[in-house]
Design an enzyme around this catalytic site. Structure first.
Site, mmCIF file in Angstrom:
data_model
loop_
_atom_site.group_PDB
_atom_site.id
_atom_site.type_symbol
_atom_site.label_atom_id
_atom_site.label_comp_id
_atom_site.label_asym_id
_atom_site.label_seq_id
_atom_site.Cartn_x
_atom_site.Cartn_y
_atom_site.Cartn_z
ATOM 1 N N HIS A 46 14.535 -15.162 18.377
ATOM 2 C CA HIS A 46 13.933 -13.935 18.902
ATOM 3 C C HIS A 46 12.546 -14.270 19.421
ATOM 4 C CE1 HIS A 46 12.833 -9.751 19.408
ATOM 5 N NE2 HIS A 46 11.664 -10.069 18.874
ATOM 6 N N ASP A 65 15.323 2.505 12.783
ATOM 7 C CA ASP A 65 14.288 1.818 13.575
ATOM 8 C C ASP A 65 14.212 2.415 14.976
ATOM 9 O OD1 ASP A 65 12.379 -0.306 14.397
ATOM 10 O OD2 ASP A 65 14.027 -0.767 15.752
ATOM 11 N N SER A 73 10.473 -3.737 12.165
ATOM 12 C CA SER A 73 11.278 -3.228 13.274
ATOM 13 C C SER A 73 12.104 -4.364 13.896
ATOM 14 C CB SER A 73 10.323 -2.613 14.310
ATOM 15 O OG SER A 73 10.966 -2.368 15.518
ATOM 16 N N LYS A 120 16.567 -5.315 13.150
ATOM 17 C CA LYS A 120 17.579 -5.507 14.201
ATOM 18 C C LYS A 120 18.178 -6.911 14.146
ATOM 19 C CE LYS A 120 14.445 -3.761 16.918
ATOM 20 N NZ LYS A 120 13.512 -2.977 17.678
HETATM 21 N N1 URA Z 1 9.478 -4.821 19.285
HETATM 22 C C1 URA Z 1 10.198 -4.130 18.381
HETATM 23 O O1 URA Z 1 11.414 -4.215 18.370
HETATM 24 N N2 URA Z 1 9.553 -3.342 17.519
HETATM 25 C C2 URA Z 1 8.211 -3.211 17.486
HETATM 26 O O2 URA Z 1 7.698 -2.492 16.657
HETATM 27 C C3 URA Z 1 7.462 -3.933 18.441
HETATM 28 C C4 URA Z 1 8.125 -4.740 19.330
#
Ligand code: URA
Length: 423
Positions: free
Chosen positions: A82, A161, A183, A187
């Site tokens: 990521h 989220d 956050s 994911k």
């Molecule tokens: N990207 C995300 O998925 N969440 C955040 O809070 C900031 C960037």
């Protein structure tokens, strides 16, 4: 449980209990806790922060608000990357097939871009026919047959989220390391990968411009992943200059294909190889084929072609090209000392490569080509940048974003490509 007590606990600087965290996220997800109450709690978190235990529990509660994919029955280990996002960051495109060609399985759920950095799905969608929306069954089939899949996250993954991020976006509460880390990680944990490499960008074109805040974000995310049973490593990497020479969706796909073909700019190749080695090592595949070899011998390219075709794309179709072009020329001769990533990202965005609201379309052919990078010598009048747009009226506004973007013979303090590594 009383939401006002929970807000007051955090407002006054105390730690939330696991039961309070579970309750408040579940109640918010069900609409029992109102947006204004959650906004107050998010603002208290911005100011007071969260402990490692709190942020881990917060992430787990968001994760359990939805589905979690499970690829443990696959015949090869899953591993993913990521990136916190940067200008010209097309690394997922060569990286996914390279790791797959070396024996890893990459189940990547990705996003569309907002603001000055483009999203990976926007880049793939410039390939004629390519589709991001796969059912969970199709995603599994592509992953099993090809070894890599990049698709859109369904609404069932970490819905708490999704709701909270939208609220943070309009309440000035995005800028909090525990909230950003939880956050992102909710994911990534939902996609069911067993190993994860985080590419945390540092510099003018990054979400967090300074090394210290990027390191704190990386540390928090690595701890969340490790505590959640996923082997997690983070690299802090430079984003003061755009990655590679192309910024914009189709332009970046073309550059990714050059890298898969054994060429391409050295920073893109080096970061692809470095991240691939980290992903393979984290998945227990360090002794597998070396990623540099997969780029050299064409096996990464073979996987790329199958990956694109498996999602409806035609790997041989010409990519869209912008009808309008305009060049920025060097005003003097000398050595380029800075090409500012944020300014180039802003110009690409103004040319139509990015979006202001999530429902806006993007112009796939729009963007900026760099003809020189820091360290290159240029002559007066030589092209420094080419702007690509679908209509001519977009060019002047984009050009103003580039006024101070390129510096010649200025002071230099370039960041190394890889600044630090955390595990
Ligand atoms: N990207 C995300 O998925 N969440 C955040 O809070 C900031 C960037």
């Amino acid at each position: 449980m009383d939401v006002i007590d929970i807000i007051a606990t955090k407002r006054d600087g105390a730690e939330l209990s696991p039961a309070q965290i579970d309750w408040v996220l579940d109640a918010y997800n069900r609409g029992v806790v109102a947006d204004e109450q959650m906004a107050a709690l998010a603002m208290a978190i911005v100011w007071r922060g969260m402990s490692r235990a709190e942020v881990g529990r917060w992430t787990a509660a968001m994760l359990s608000s939805g589905d979690r994919l499970d690829f443990t029955d696959l015949d090869r280990p899953t591993t993913d990357k990521h990136s916190t996002g940067g200008v010209g960051d097309k690394i997922t495109l060569p990286l996914t097939p390279t790791v797959a060609a070396c024996g890893g399985a990459v189940p990547q759920l990705s996003g569309r871009g907002l603001g000055h950095t483009g999203g990976t799905l926007d880049k793939f969608e410039s390939i004629p026919g390519w589709r991001a929306d796969l059912s969970p069954e199709r995603m599994r089939r592509v992953l099993t047959e090809v070894g890599g899949v990049v698709c859109a996250a369904g609404s069932g993954l970490a819905p708490a989220d999704r709701k909270l991020y939208a609220l943070r976006d309009v309440t000035g509460t995005v800028e909090s390391i525990p909230l950003i880390a939880s956050s992102i990680m909710s994911k990534k944990l939902a996609e069911g990968t067993r190993a994860l490499v985080l590419d945390v960008k540092v510099g003018s074109g990054a979400f967090l411009p300074d090394v210290e805040s990027a390191r704190a974000l990386a540390r928090t995310m690595v701890d969340i992943g490790t505590d959640g049973g996923v082997t997690t490593v983070a690299l802090l990497t430079a984003m003061d200059t755009p990655l590679g020479l192309q910024v914009g969706n189709a332009l970046e796909v073309a550059e990714a294909v050059e890298v898969l073909d054994g060429g391409g700019p050295s920073d893109v190749v080096d970061l692809t190889v470095r991240l691939a080695r980290e992903m393979l090592a984290a998945a227990g595949l360090a002794a597998a084929k070396d990623p540099a070899e997969a780029l050299r011998d064409g096996s990464a390219m073979d996987v790329w072609r199958s990956m694109v075709a498996a999602q409806g794309g035609d790997p041989d179709a010409p990519l869209p090209e912008a009808p309008e072009r305009s060049q920025v020329l060097a005003e003097r001769s000398g050595v380029v000392t800075r090409v500012d990533a944020r300014a180039v990202g802003a110009a690409a965005w103004r040319l139509g490569a990015g979006r202001a609201r999530k429902e806006d379309p993007v112009a796939h052919s729009a963007g900026v080509t760099l003809h020189a990078k820091p360290g290159d010598t240029v002559r007066q009048g030589q092209p420094l940048l080419t702007l690509h747009a679908e209509s001519p009226e977009l060019i002047p506004h984009a050009a103003t974003a580039l006024d101070q973007a390129v510096e010649i013979d200025g002071p230099t303090e370039p960041l190394p490509l890889v600044i630090d590594r955390l595990d």
